[in-house]
Design a protein around this motif. Sequence first.
Motif, PDB file in Angstrom:
ATOM      1  N   ASP A 120      18.395  22.854 -45.917  1.00 38.08           N
ATOM      2  CA  ASP A 120      17.252  21.454 -45.056  1.00 38.08           C
ATOM      3  C   ASP A 120      16.951  20.196 -45.172  1.00 38.08           C
ATOM      4  OD1 ASP A 120      16.381  23.745 -43.298  1.00 38.08           O
ATOM      5  OD2 ASP A 120      14.782  24.162 -45.441  1.00 38.08           O
ATOM      6  N   LEU A 121      18.244  19.673 -45.931  1.00 39.16           N
ATOM      7  CA  LEU A 121      18.195  17.796 -46.491  1.00 39.16           C
ATOM      8  C   LEU A 121      18.264  17.708 -44.661  1.00 39.16           C
ATOM      9  CD1 LEU A 121      18.616  15.819 -49.126  1.00 39.16           C
ATOM     10  CD2 LEU A 121      20.575  16.137 -48.192  1.00 39.16           C
ATOM     11  N   ASP A 122      17.571  16.556 -44.973  1.00 35.43           N
ATOM     12  CA  ASP A 122      17.330  15.465 -43.531  1.00 35.43           C
ATOM     13  C   ASP A 122      19.185  14.669 -43.891  1.00 35.43           C
ATOM     14  OD1 ASP A 122      17.000  13.783 -41.718  1.00 35.43           O
ATOM     15  OD2 ASP A 122      15.336  12.748 -42.043  1.00 35.43           O
ATOM     16  N   ILE A 123      19.612  14.764 -43.673  1.00 32.56           N
ATOM     17  CA  ILE A 123      21.223  14.324 -43.690  1.00 32.56           C
ATOM     18  C   ILE A 123      21.637  14.475 -42.246  1.00 32.56           C
ATOM     19  CG2 ILE A 123      22.347  16.317 -44.485  1.00 32.56           C
ATOM     20  CD1 ILE A 123      24.307  14.479 -46.030  1.00 32.56           C
ATOM     21  N   THR A 124      22.834  12.755 -41.951  1.00 30.60           N
ATOM     22  CA  THR A 124      23.285  12.349 -40.964  1.00 30.60           C
ATOM     23  C   THR A 124      24.428  12.106 -41.266  1.00 30.60           C
ATOM     24  OG1 THR A 124      22.136  11.169 -40.154  1.00 30.60           O
ATOM     25  CG2 THR A 124      22.055  12.542 -39.006  1.00 30.60           C
ATOM     26  N   LEU A 125      25.756  12.042 -40.344  1.00 29.85           N
ATOM     27  CA  LEU A 125      27.164  11.810 -40.163  1.00 29.85           C
ATOM     28  C   LEU A 125      27.308  10.832 -39.559  1.00 29.85           C
ATOM     29  CD1 LEU A 125      30.328  13.176 -42.463  1.00 29.85           C
ATOM     30  CD2 LEU A 125      30.370  11.557 -40.308  1.00 29.85           C
ATOM     31  N   HIS A 126      27.885   8.903 -39.288  1.00 35.37           N
ATOM     32  CA  HIS A 126      27.483   8.441 -38.122  1.00 35.37           C
ATOM     33  C   HIS A 126      28.855   8.160 -37.996  1.00 35.37           C
ATOM     34  CE1 HIS A 126      22.767   7.517 -37.444  1.00 35.37           C
ATOM     35  NE2 HIS A 126      23.243   8.853 -38.854  1.00 35.37           N
ATOM     36  N   LEU A 127      29.662   7.935 -37.189  1.00 30.54           N
ATOM     37  CA  LEU A 127      30.907   6.976 -36.831  1.00 30.54           C
ATOM     38  C   LEU A 127      30.646   5.845 -36.604  1.00 30.54           C
ATOM     39  CD1 LEU A 127      32.910  10.279 -34.446  1.00 30.54           C
ATOM     40  CD2 LEU A 127      33.057   9.846 -36.851  1.00 30.54           C
ATOM     41  N   ASP A 128      31.467   5.229 -37.359  1.00 29.73           N
ATOM     42  CA  ASP A 128      31.417   3.746 -36.982  1.00 29.73           C
ATOM     43  C   ASP A 128      30.368   2.312 -37.247  1.00 29.73           C
ATOM     44  OD1 ASP A 128      34.277   3.688 -36.658  1.00 29.73           O
ATOM     45  OD2 ASP A 128      34.016   4.181 -34.504  1.00 29.73           O
ATOM     46  N   GLY A 138      11.672  10.594 -48.716  1.00 32.33           N
ATOM     47  CA  GLY A 138      10.900   9.500 -47.856  1.00 32.33           C
ATOM     48  C   GLY A 138      12.216   7.946 -48.948  1.00 32.33           C
ATOM     49  N   GLU A 139      12.544   8.373 -49.128  1.00 36.01           N
ATOM     50  CA  GLU A 139      13.856   7.185 -49.683  1.00 36.01           C
ATOM     51  C   GLU A 139      14.811   7.881 -48.990  1.00 36.01           C
ATOM     52  OE1 GLU A 139      16.471   5.215 -53.414  1.00 36.01           O
ATOM     53  OE2 GLU A 139      14.521   5.525 -53.870  1.00 36.01           O
ATOM     54  N   THR A 140      15.772   6.467 -47.328  1.00 37.35           N
ATOM     55  CA  THR A 140      16.475   7.128 -47.416  1.00 37.35           C
ATOM     56  C   THR A 140      17.818   6.462 -47.502  1.00 37.35           C
ATOM     57  OG1 THR A 140      15.634   7.449 -45.141  1.00 37.35           O
ATOM     58  CG2 THR A 140      17.888   5.872 -44.776  1.00 37.35           C
ATOM     59  N   THR A 141      19.343   6.808 -47.911  1.00 37.36           N
ATOM     60  CA  THR A 141      20.193   6.390 -48.358  1.00 37.36           C
ATOM     61  C   THR A 141      21.575   5.889 -47.524  1.00 37.36           C
ATOM     62  OG1 THR A 141      19.595   6.549 -50.446  1.00 37.36           O
ATOM     63  CG2 THR A 141      21.697   6.371 -50.487  1.00 37.36           C
ATOM     64  N   ARG A 142      22.149   5.023 -47.617  1.00 39.82           N
ATOM     65  CA  ARG A 142      23.165   5.334 -46.627  1.00 39.82           C
ATOM     66  C   ARG A 142      24.625   4.777 -47.199  1.00 39.82           C
ATOM     67  NH1 ARG A 142      18.729   3.200 -44.767  1.00 39.82           N
ATOM     68  NH2 ARG A 142      18.161   3.506 -42.484  1.00 39.82           N
ATOM     69  N   PRO A 174      28.913   4.644 -47.240  1.00 45.08           N
ATOM     70  CA  PRO A 174      29.761   4.637 -46.019  1.00 45.08           C
ATOM     71  C   PRO A 174      31.403   5.261 -46.529  1.00 45.08           C
ATOM     72  CG  PRO A 174      29.557   2.226 -46.760  1.00 45.08           C
ATOM     73  CD  PRO A 174      28.454   3.087 -47.937  1.00 45.08           C
ATOM     74  N   HIS A 175      31.980   5.767 -46.363  1.00 44.53           N
ATOM     75  CA  HIS A 175      33.359   6.498 -46.606  1.00 44.53           C
ATOM     76  C   HIS A 175      34.560   5.833 -45.987  1.00 44.53           C
ATOM     77  CE1 HIS A 175      31.026   8.863 -49.588  1.00 44.53           C
ATOM     78  NE2 HIS A 175      29.661   8.932 -48.481  1.00 44.53           N
ATOM     79  N   SER A 176      35.530   5.550 -45.928  1.00 44.34           N
ATOM     80  CA  SER A 176      37.012   5.459 -45.267  1.00 44.34           C
ATOM     81  C   SER A 176      37.414   6.771 -44.868  1.00 44.34           C
ATOM     82  CB  SER A 176      37.930   4.696 -46.324  1.00 44.34           C
ATOM     83  OG  SER A 176      37.845   5.244 -46.745  1.00 44.34           O
ATOM     84  N   THR A 177      37.282   7.354 -45.145  1.00 49.18           N
ATOM     85  CA  THR A 177      38.025   8.883 -44.514  1.00 49.18           C
ATOM     86  C   THR A 177      36.741   9.814 -44.266  1.00 49.18           C
ATOM     87  OG1 THR A 177      37.912   9.748 -47.124  1.00 49.18           O
ATOM     88  CG2 THR A 177      39.826   8.697 -46.047  1.00 49.18           C
ATOM     89  N   GLN A 178      37.208  10.840 -43.400  1.00 45.65           N
ATOM     90  CA  GLN A 178      36.159  11.509 -42.919  1.00 45.65           C
ATOM     91  C   GLN A 178      36.105  12.803 -43.868  1.00 45.65           C
ATOM     92  OE1 GLN A 178      38.000  14.137 -39.624  1.00 45.65           O
ATOM     93  NE2 GLN A 178      37.338  15.501 -40.484  1.00 45.65           N
ATOM     94  N   ASP A 179      36.726  12.822 -44.991  1.00 44.33           N
ATOM     95  CA  ASP A 179      36.688  14.134 -45.773  1.00 44.33           C
ATOM     96  C   ASP A 179      36.019  13.050 -47.408  1.00 44.33           C
ATOM     97  OD1 ASP A 179      38.947  15.795 -45.354  1.00 44.33           O
ATOM     98  OD2 ASP A 179      40.552  15.674 -46.365  1.00 44.33           O
ATOM     99  N   ALA A 180      36.239  11.802 -47.314  1.00 47.10           N
ATOM    100  CA  ALA A 180      35.538  11.710 -48.479  1.00 47.10           C
ATOM    101  C   ALA A 180      33.588  11.652 -48.044  1.00 47.10           C
ATOM    102  CB  ALA A 180      35.549  10.006 -48.569  1.00 47.10           C
ATOM    103  N   ALA A 181      33.301  11.727 -46.385  1.00 48.45           N
ATOM    104  CA  ALA A 181      32.051  11.808 -45.862  1.00 48.45           C
ATOM    105  C   ALA A 181      31.905  13.270 -45.965  1.00 48.45           C
ATOM    106  CB  ALA A 181      32.333  11.234 -44.669  1.00 48.45           C
ATOM    107  N   LEU A 182      32.770  14.106 -45.785  1.00 46.17           N
ATOM    108  CA  LEU A 182      32.093  16.278 -46.091  1.00 46.17           C
ATOM    109  C   LEU A 182      32.169  15.379 -47.025  1.00 46.17           C
ATOM    110  CD1 LEU A 182      34.550  16.938 -42.777  1.00 46.17           C
ATOM    111  CD2 LEU A 182      32.391  16.843 -42.684  1.00 46.17           C
ATOM    112  N   HIS A 183      33.067  15.262 -48.193  1.00 45.67           N
ATOM    113  CA  HIS A 183      32.810  15.502 -49.620  1.00 45.67           C
ATOM    114  C   HIS A 183      32.205  15.458 -50.128  1.00 45.67           C
ATOM    115  CE1 HIS A 183      33.833  16.810 -53.313  1.00 45.67           C
ATOM    116  NE2 HIS A 183      33.491  16.030 -53.842  1.00 45.67           N
ATOM    117  N   GLN A 184      31.048  13.948 -49.999  1.00 49.54           N
ATOM    118  CA  GLN A 184      29.379  13.490 -49.971  1.00 49.54           C
ATOM    119  C   GLN A 184      28.307  14.566 -49.483  1.00 49.54           C
ATOM    120  OE1 GLN A 184      28.785   9.630 -50.413  1.00 49.54           O
ATOM    121  NE2 GLN A 184      26.721  10.759 -51.622  1.00 49.54           N
ATOM    122  N   ALA A 185      28.169  14.754 -48.507  1.00 49.00           N
ATOM    123  CA  ALA A 185      27.481  15.248 -47.802  1.00 49.00           C
ATOM    124  C   ALA A 185      27.342  16.664 -47.962  1.00 49.00           C
ATOM    125  CB  ALA A 185      27.367  15.567 -45.957  1.00 49.00           C
ATOM    126  N   GLU A 186      28.516  17.724 -48.816  1.00 47.63           N
ATOM    127  CA  GLU A 186      28.594  18.865 -49.460  1.00 47.63           C
ATOM    128  C   GLU A 186      28.027  18.910 -50.271  1.00 47.63           C
ATOM    129  OE1 GLU A 186      31.262  22.231 -50.906  1.00 47.63           O
ATOM    130  OE2 GLU A 186      32.263  20.996 -49.480  1.00 47.63           O
TER     131      GLU A 186
END
Length: 76
Positions: free
Chosen positions: A40-48, A13-17, A19-31
């Motif tokens: 099954d984690l509730d996770i999304t990746l947004h642009l901008d 129930g706790e949402t965390t956001r 930000p990353h400056s690169t696609q690779d950093a964001a994908l690494h975090q998501a992975e």
Amino acid sequence: MDEKFIVVWTIDGETTRIPHSTQDAALHQAERLLREHGCDLDITLHLDEISEPPSIWFNKNRMQRWCLAGFPAVRI
């Protein structure tokens, strides 16, 4: 440095956001999160910015398929 990619996830129930400056950093975090908490984690990746499509690059379903496929390389 612009923060173009935003990873958003919800655990217990706790949402965390984060930000990353690169696609690779964001994908690494998501992975890392998906490996730790499962595909099954509730996770999304947004642009901008955090909003509804079209800024959502990876929605929960796409993240799940990416995880189940073994995290193949992706590019925008």
